[in-house]
Design a protein around this motif. Structure first.
Motif, PDB file in Angstrom:
ATOM      1  N   VAL A   1      48.811  47.507  46.028  1.00  0.00           N
ATOM      2  CA  VAL A   1      47.656  47.710  45.168  1.00  0.00           C
ATOM      3  C   VAL A   1      46.565  48.356  46.018  1.00  0.00           C
ATOM      4  N   THR A   2      45.964  49.413  45.477  1.00  0.00           N
ATOM      5  CA  THR A   2      44.959  50.176  46.213  1.00  0.00           C
ATOM      6  C   THR A   2      43.592  50.050  45.566  1.00  0.00           C
ATOM      7  N   LEU A   3      42.598  49.747  46.383  1.00  0.00           N
ATOM      8  CA  LEU A   3      41.201  49.763  45.968  1.00  0.00           C
ATOM      9  C   LEU A   3      40.645  51.137  46.250  1.00  0.00           C
ATOM     10  N   THR A   4      40.004  51.754  45.252  1.00  0.00           N
ATOM     11  CA  THR A   4      39.271  52.998  45.470  1.00  0.00           C
ATOM     12  C   THR A   4      37.801  52.699  45.224  1.00  0.00           C
ATOM     13  N   MET A   5      36.979  53.005  46.208  1.00  0.00           N
ATOM     14  CA  MET A   5      35.539  52.769  46.148  1.00  0.00           C
ATOM     15  C   MET A   5      34.836  54.094  45.881  1.00  0.00           C
ATOM     16  N   TYR A   6      33.794  54.049  45.048  1.00  0.00           N
ATOM     17  CA  TYR A   6      33.031  55.249  44.709  1.00  0.00           C
ATOM     18  C   TYR A   6      31.543  55.006  44.951  1.00  0.00           C
ATOM     19  N   ASP A   7      30.842  56.069  45.334  1.00  0.00           N
ATOM     20  CA  ASP A   7      29.391  56.024  45.459  1.00  0.00           C
ATOM     21  C   ASP A   7      28.829  57.273  44.796  1.00  0.00           C
ATOM     22  N   TYR A   8      28.027  57.081  43.762  1.00  0.00           N
ATOM     23  CA  TYR A   8      27.530  58.212  42.976  1.00  0.00           C
ATOM     24  C   TYR A   8      26.635  59.151  43.781  1.00  0.00           C
ATOM     25  N   PHE A   9      25.870  58.631  44.732  1.00  0.00           N
ATOM     26  CA  PHE A   9      24.972  59.476  45.521  1.00  0.00           C
ATOM     27  C   PHE A   9      25.698  60.150  46.680  1.00  0.00           C
ATOM     28  N   GLY A  10      26.813  59.551  47.123  1.00  0.00           N
ATOM     29  CA  GLY A  10      27.607  60.161  48.180  1.00  0.00           C
ATOM     30  C   GLY A  10      27.246  59.720  49.587  1.00  0.00           C
ATOM     31  N   ASP A  11      26.525  58.603  49.703  1.00  0.00           N
ATOM     32  CA  ASP A  11      26.120  58.135  51.033  1.00  0.00           C
ATOM     33  C   ASP A  11      26.707  56.774  51.394  1.00  0.00           C
ATOM     34  N   THR A  44      39.385  54.540  50.186  1.00  0.00           N
ATOM     35  CA  THR A  44      40.400  53.610  49.699  1.00  0.00           C
ATOM     36  C   THR A  44      40.681  52.520  50.725  1.00  0.00           C
ATOM     37  N   ALA A  45      41.251  51.419  50.218  1.00  0.00           N
ATOM     38  CA  ALA A  45      41.728  50.325  51.063  1.00  0.00           C
ATOM     39  C   ALA A  45      42.908  49.677  50.359  1.00  0.00           C
ATOM     40  N   GLN A  46      43.879  49.195  51.132  1.00  0.00           N
ATOM     41  CA  GLN A  46      45.011  48.464  50.574  1.00  0.00           C
ATOM     42  C   GLN A  46      44.634  46.991  50.485  1.00  0.00           C
ATOM     43  N   LEU A  47      44.951  46.335  49.353  1.00  0.00           N
ATOM     44  CA  LEU A  47      44.509  44.970  49.140  1.00  0.00           C
ATOM     45  C   LEU A  47      45.591  43.914  49.246  1.00  0.00           C
ATOM     46  N   CYS A  48      46.699  44.074  48.569  1.00  0.00           N
ATOM     47  CA  CYS A  48      47.593  42.947  48.331  1.00  0.00           C
ATOM     48  C   CYS A  48      48.402  42.499  49.526  1.00  0.00           C
ATOM     49  N   GLN A  49      48.494  41.193  49.615  1.00  0.00           N
ATOM     50  CA  GLN A  49      49.465  40.473  50.431  1.00  0.00           C
ATOM     51  C   GLN A  49      50.061  39.489  49.442  1.00  0.00           C
ATOM     52  N   TYR A  50      51.342  39.483  49.299  1.00  0.00           N
ATOM     53  CA  TYR A  50      51.969  38.714  48.223  1.00  0.00           C
ATOM     54  C   TYR A  50      52.443  37.351  48.668  1.00  0.00           C
ATOM     55  N   ASP A  51      52.052  36.346  47.926  1.00  0.00           N
ATOM     56  CA  ASP A  51      52.560  34.991  48.067  1.00  0.00           C
ATOM     57  C   ASP A  51      52.554  34.412  46.655  1.00  0.00           C
ATOM     58  N   PRO A  52      53.707  34.082  46.095  1.00  0.00           N
ATOM     59  CA  PRO A  52      53.760  33.634  44.701  1.00  0.00           C
ATOM     60  C   PRO A  52      53.062  32.309  44.444  1.00  0.00           C
ATOM     61  N   SER A  53      52.617  31.623  45.469  1.00  0.00           N
ATOM     62  CA  SER A  53      51.976  30.323  45.265  1.00  0.00           C
ATOM     63  C   SER A  53      50.455  30.401  45.203  1.00  0.00           C
ATOM     64  N   VAL A  54      49.874  31.604  45.308  1.00  0.00           N
ATOM     65  CA  VAL A  54      48.416  31.712  45.316  1.00  0.00           C
ATOM     66  C   VAL A  54      47.927  32.714  44.278  1.00  0.00           C
ATOM     67  N   VAL A  55      46.629  32.644  43.981  1.00  0.00           N
ATOM     68  CA  VAL A  55      45.954  33.600  43.109  1.00  0.00           C
ATOM     69  C   VAL A  55      45.033  34.436  43.986  1.00  0.00           C
ATOM     70  N   TYR A  56      45.053  35.731  43.783  1.00  0.00           N
ATOM     71  CA  TYR A  56      44.217  36.651  44.542  1.00  0.00           C
ATOM     72  C   TYR A  56      42.974  37.005  43.732  1.00  0.00           C
ATOM     73  N   THR A  57      41.820  37.071  44.385  1.00  0.00           N
ATOM     74  CA  THR A  57      40.569  37.414  43.717  1.00  0.00           C
ATOM     75  C   THR A  57      39.865  38.513  44.497  1.00  0.00           C
ATOM     76  N   PHE A  58      39.336  39.501  43.774  1.00  0.00           N
ATOM     77  CA  PHE A  58      38.567  40.595  44.354  1.00  0.00           C
ATOM     78  C   PHE A  58      37.131  40.479  43.853  1.00  0.00           C
ATOM     79  N   VAL A  59      36.173  40.511  44.787  1.00  0.00           N
ATOM     80  CA  VAL A  59      34.760  40.368  44.423  1.00  0.00           C
ATOM     81  C   VAL A  59      33.956  41.452  45.127  1.00  0.00           C
TER      82      VAL A  59
END
Length: 105
Positions: A1-11, A44-59
């Motif tokens: 899973v890939t996170l793509t970050m954006y900045d409208y002003f470009g800084d 961009t940044a890669q997010l996931c590390q998989y473990d079926p016993s946990v819930v992942y949260t992105f904030v």
């Protein structure tokens, strides 16, 4: 899973940060990774590390200056967008996304 970050002003995100974490089942959390868009319009940044016993949260927290400029999206390697977040408002709004176990593998 890939996170793509954006900045409208470009800084970059001007101090705003994201956090990728898990819930450990006993009420505790473990931070897997944190980051920011240091400069530019996108990154961009890669997010996931998989473990079926946990819930992942992105904030994305309301840190930094000019939070109205930032947004983000999370997509699979096939390009399927799972979630997106619009600019954070000045009232401390936090965007989040809980990753389903079927996606993080």
């Amino acid at each position: 899973v890939t996170l793509t970050m954006y900045d409208y002003f470009g800084d970059g995100w001007n101090g705003a940060r994201w956090t990728w974490k898990t819930e450990l089942g006993n009420g505790d959390e473990r931070v897997i990774a944190t980051g920011t868009l240091e400069s530019g319009e996108s990154g961009t940044a890669q997010l996931c590390q998989y473990d079926p016993s946990v819930v992942y949260t992105f904030v994305v927290g309301p840190d930094g200056t000019y939070p109205e400029e930032i947004s983000w999206s999370i997509a699979t390697s096939e390009g399927l967008r799972l979630q997106k977040g619009d600019p954070i408002n000045y009232y401390g709004h936090m965007d989040f996304f809980v990753c389903s176990r079927q996606v993080c593998h």
